[in-house]
Design an enzyme around this catalytic site. Structure first.
Site, PDB file in Angstrom:
ATOM      1  N   ASP A   1       0.809  -1.215   0.000  1.00 27.52           N
ATOM      2  CA  ASP A   1       0.000   0.000   0.000  1.00 27.52           C
ATOM      3  C   ASP A   1       0.841   1.262   0.000  1.00 27.52           C
ATOM      4  OD1 ASP A   1      -2.357  -1.407  -0.115  1.00 27.52           O
ATOM      5  OD2 ASP A   1      -2.615  -1.469   2.054  1.00 27.52           O
TER       6      ASP A   1
ATOM      7  N   SER B   1      -2.483  -8.744   4.435  1.00 27.86           N
ATOM      8  CA  SER B   1      -1.937  -7.455   4.856  1.00 27.86           C
ATOM      9  C   SER B   1      -1.354  -7.650   6.241  1.00 27.86           C
ATOM     10  CB  SER B   1      -3.036  -6.388   4.889  1.00 27.86           C
ATOM     11  OG  SER B   1      -2.522  -5.173   5.390  1.00 27.86           O
TER      12      SER B   1
ATOM     13  N   ASP C   1      -6.078   2.946  11.415  1.00 33.50           N
ATOM     14  CA  ASP C   1      -4.798   3.650  11.418  1.00 33.50           C
ATOM     15  C   ASP C   1      -4.902   5.052  10.845  1.00 33.50           C
ATOM     16  OD1 ASP C   1      -3.405   1.687  12.678  1.00 33.50           O
ATOM     17  OD2 ASP C   1      -2.717   0.705  10.841  1.00 33.50           O
TER      18      ASP C   1
ATOM     19  N   ARG D   1       1.423   3.620  15.850  1.00 29.62           N
ATOM     20  CA  ARG D   1       1.109   4.736  14.968  1.00 29.62           C
ATOM     21  C   ARG D   1       1.461   6.108  15.536  1.00 29.62           C
ATOM     22  NH1 ARG D   1       1.744   0.841  12.447  1.00 29.62           N
ATOM     23  NH2 ARG D   1       0.201  -0.185  11.133  1.00 29.62           N
TER      24      ARG D   1
END
Length: 905
Positions: free
Chosen positions: A14, A172, A122, A93
């Protein structure tokens, strides 16, 4: 759009596609920031993907910061979202986003970006951090804006020649040192079993070894410090437990999760190390946390995890919850034994030097049980009193209502709602409250607040008692704070009398049972002191005699108030040093935390309170943290100085009754007994050492307070205290005063006075005990009472202080603060330092007369210097000072790591 964009880069599908699309569609330069949080990656492969995406790759090593500043707070909170998920990505994050902001600010980027989809959590976590730390930067979300399917992203990667791993074709995956998260592909069917190729950290539990394994995890103040006795960092402890637990099939989580955006998704997680540490930590808290604190903490842990999951790491509530969780960890020290077997992890045992489990209270063995069952009757009666009253008011029969409302005559027995005080089989009926009520107040109006005059313990020598003036002047009430140690010492002395053959077993049992009951009363603030008690020792002996008759009067054989008070004070100081050292560590930890946050922020350094050279805010704060660690060591030395038992020294010459000082020293937890009985009762060196340690802390608090007062003034305006840690003026409505810092600054004089007062008392005393020594407690108690709240208040102020880093940076560029850097530049091209110093000094005088600074040098002036003079900045100045202990960000982070390591020990 033109300019640079910093993209939070994972190196995966991504973000690689996002980097190329930003370049192709917006025409911007892309800096791909990969933040290393302990995830496995091939640097060469990641670089090939970044090159194919047309992005400049920057890799940031943030593993230690992630472990200490994010994973450790999560462990303190036992954080599991919806009771299962250990917040692997949610913790990462905020740190990744913070590094992206930092790189953007350093590189002059106009925007930041992430590669999150519109369905995920996220995107919120990144953008809330961007809003908190870089509100002026534009935020781009190319994956969300394009709304591509996974197949479309794979096709673009093939078109642009971006290498894609075989795993990315199916799943993912996100991973860091706290664990691994997997989604997409076959996992999107919640009915199907997870394929075996979805797992990487854990063995299939069915294929795990048939023989389980045990490991022991050691904690200090809530921080894991060793596994099986081997000292390990936080990150290494997680890795070790990942290996052991994962090898036995433990750590798999397959859950249907409620995402922040409102949809449910199936998520697969592997976190053997994180889950094992949380299991061990939670169990150790069960052993060490007081009940109400443990219950309140448990209720807040769910909220902590939710806020973290929702991206509110930088929100005020989450910050407050982190501070609360950190505060609860002071006593969470000990070892936990974990057993791994076939996909499970269970706690096999736990122990702690600060544990609240007391076998003598918990056991049902008659000989070992010291719980006073007689107290339960009154406790249960008082506990059930509200229910009895309620039942009497709401019962359906007139008899119940009548019974509850009936008021007994003065001569009647107490109401059934309150049991009468039980009589003691070994002495006169108790005259202290049962179930919280004093039966002597029933009927006749007598109050036990009126003291009964008693003779002193030394009255036999005298024909009359002391005059009221003399009694008032000589009476010691301050030592009532020693009631806890005095009861412990009296209990140990009773055992010594038994060993010496002066008390039989039954008498010892009665004495210890009564003393244990008195300890409970003292802990509840209900010890029955009287106004005419000469001191705490006389009070204890009086109460024992009142309750046990002659047996209570026998307790003083073989001891004196001289050795008793010295032993009490030593015990008190040992506990006080532990308490204060913990609070000093807490303040040091807060400074370390803020130092790490501001390792890169430049500010002026000062000598003579004049701007001298640029440093970093982190470096300046650490200059206050290192002295505090020395203070901890001083408290440890003071504790060792107090670790000798004077009990058995008597008045000054010991006893002929066969009392064993070594036995009582061991019973009381001292390192050993006295070596000289006169010295034992005369010595107060340990109190002086305690006060000296307190003075060092007070001096360091004063210097920190002075910096805070200056920084929060309008003249400096480097910092702003939170509303909760500032005060206003009664007459000037605009004022915002740093009273916490000012009071902390002022306390040094008071603690110095305590030390001088005791030293002055000691300097003129002949050897052995003198009544002057009664003044030792005033000094010791006062120093403790000054420091304990000051440390807490300053820690809280530091933790919530808002720094104006832009103003600091501007101040670090002004004037001639870079003059030394210019002189050192001349030295590097061969100019002797004294000559360089003179040249720069003359240049400064010339510029100053023109109203210019070093930042305004002309090209001719640069040439005249005869040196390669490039652009000058405070950032360049501190970056060049990379020596150990210096102000460069790299050096500051090394100092932070060193301090954290020492704090964990």
């Amino acid at each position: 759009m033109t300019g640079r964009v910093v993209l939070a880069y994972s190196g995966g599908l991504d973000t690689s596609v996002a980097a190329r699309s930003l370049r192709e569609e917006r025409g911007v330069e892309v800096i791909a920031a990969l933040v290393d949080l302990g995830q496995p990656y091939d640097a060469d492969e990641v670089r090939r993907r970044a090159d194919a995406a047309g992005a400049e790759l920057r890799i940031v090593d943030a593993r230690q910061a992630f472990a200490q500043s994010f994973c450790l707070p999560a462990l303190h909170a036992n954080a599991l979202y919806e009771g299962k998920y250990p917040l692997i990505s949610a913790l990462a994050r905020p740190l990744i986003a913070a590094e992206v902001i930092r790189i953007a600010q350093e590189s002059g980027a106009v925007a930041v970006a992430h590669g999150c989809t519109g369905k995920g959590n996220d995107q919120v976590r990144f953008e809330t951090t961007f809003a908190a730390l870089g509100p002026d930067l534009q935020v781009l979300a190319p994956v969300r804006e394009a709304a591509r399917s996974r197949e479309e992203s794979l096709e673009l990667a093939r078109t642009w020649g971006i290498p894609v791993s075989s795993e990315a074709n199916t799943y993912s995956v996100d991973e860091n040192l706290w664990g691994r998260t997997v989604e997409c592909g076959p996992l999107e069917d919640p009915w199907s079993d997870p394929p075996s190729d979805a797992f990487a950290l854990t063995t299939d539990p069915n294929a795990a070894p048939d023989q389980g394994v045990e490991v022991t995890v050691s904690f200090e103040a809530g921080t894991p410090v060793a596994v099986d006795g081997e000292p390990l960092s936080m990150a290494d402890a997680v890795a070790r437990l990942d290996h052991v637990g994962g090898g036995h099939g433990f750590g798999r989580i397959d859950m249907i999760e409620n995402r922040l955006v409102g949809i449910k998704s199936r998520e697969l997680y592997e976190a053997p190390g994180a889950l094992a540490l949380i299991a061990a930590h939670r169990d150790l808290e069960d052993l060490t946390l007081e009940r109400d604190l443990a219950h309140e903490k448990s209720s807040l842990e769910r909220r902590w995890a939710e806020l973290c999951y929702y991206g509110q790491w930088h929100g005020p509530l989450h910050g407050a919850l982190r501070a609360f969780m950190a505060e609860t960890q002071q006593r969470v020290t000990g070892e936990v034994r974990l057993r791994f077997y076939k996909g499970s992890c269970s706690v096999a045992g736990r122990r702690s030097p600060t544990g609240l489990y007391d076998l003598s209270l918990a056991t049902y063995d008659r000989d070992a049980d010291r719980f006073d069952h007689r107290q339960a009757q009154g406790f249960v009666a008082l506990w059930s009193l509200p229910l009895r009253v309620w039942a009497g008011r709401t019962a359906g029969t007139s008899e119940a209502v009548g019974t509850a409302r009936a008021k007994p005559e003065p001569t009647e027995a107490p109401s059934p709602a309150v049991s009468p005080a039980p009589s003691r089989v070994d002495g006169p009926a108790a005259d202290h409250p049962a179930a919280g009520l004093d039966p002597r107040r029933e009927g006749d109006g007598q109050s036990n607040d009126e003291p009964t005059r008693t003779e002193t313990v030394w009255s036999g020598r005298f024909t009359e008692g002391p005059a009221p003036e003399a009694a008032t002047f000589t009476r010691s009430t301050l030592d009532r704070r020693l009631i806890g140690p005095d009861l412990l010492v009296t209990r140990a002395h009773a055992t010594a009398l038994n060993r010496a053959g002066l008390l039989d077993g039954d008498s010892l049992a009665r004495l210890t049972s009564e003393l244990d009951g008195l300890m409970a009363e003292a802990a509840a603030g209900r010890f029955p002191f009287r106004d005419d008690d000469e001191d705490v020792h006389v009070a204890v002996e009086r109460v024992l005699t009142e309750r046990l008759g002659d047996l209570g009067a026998r307790i003083h054989a073989g001891r004196s108030r001289n050795d008793l008070v010295a032993t009490d004070l030593r015990l008190w100081i040992k506990e006080a040093t532990t308490e204060l050292a913990g609070k000093v560590r807490g303040l040091a930890a807060a400074l370390v935390e803020r130092s790490e946050q501001h390792a890169d922020d430049v500010m002026p350094g000062y000598t003579h309170l004049q701007r001298a050279q640029p440093v970093t805010l982190g470096h300046h704060l650490l200059a206050h943290a290192f002295p505090l660690l020395r203070d901890v060591e001083r408290f440890e030395r003071a504790s060792r100085a107090a670790d000798t038992s004077p009990l058995g020294a008597g008045a000054l010459a010991g006893s002929s009754l066969g009392i064993d000082p070594a036995g009582t020293a061991q019973d009381l937890g001292f390192g050993g007994p006295f070596e000289n009985s006169i010295d034992a009762v005369a010595d107060r060196d340990f109190a002086v050492e305690f006060l000296a340690a307190c003075l060092h802390v007070a001096l360091h608090l004063s210097r920190l307070g002075e910096d805070l007062v200056l920084w929060t003034s309008q003249e400096f305006a480097f910092a702003r205290p939170a509303d909760a840690h500032a005060t206003g003026s009664s007459s000037m409505p605009q004022k915002r005063n740093p009273d916490v810092a000012e009071l902390a600054r002022a306390q040094a004089g008071r603690v110095l006075g305590d030390l001088v007062a005791l030293a002055t008392v000691l300097k003129g005393l002949p050897i052995a005990y003198d009544r002057d020594l009664q003044e030792d407690k005033a000094a010791v108690f006062d120093a403790h009472d000054v420091l304990a709240p000051a440390l807490e208040a300053v820690r809280a102020m530091i933790s919530t202080l808002a720094f104006d880093t832009e103003r600091m940076r501007a101040a670090a560029q002004e004037g001639f603060i870079l003059a030394t850097d210019l002189a050192e530049g001349l030295v590097r091209v061969g100019v002797p330092f004294r000559e360089a110093h003179e040249q720069v000094g003359k240049l400064v005088a010339h510029l100053e007369s023109d109203g210019r600074t070093l930042l305004h040098l002309t090209e001719q002036e640069r040439e005249d210097l005869g040196a390669q003079v490039g652009p000058m900045s405070a950032e360049a100045s501190v970056a060049a000072r990379r020596t150990p202990g210096g102000p460069s960000p790299e050096s500051v982070r090394h100092q932070v790591a060193a301090l954290r390591s020492r704090l964990s020990r």
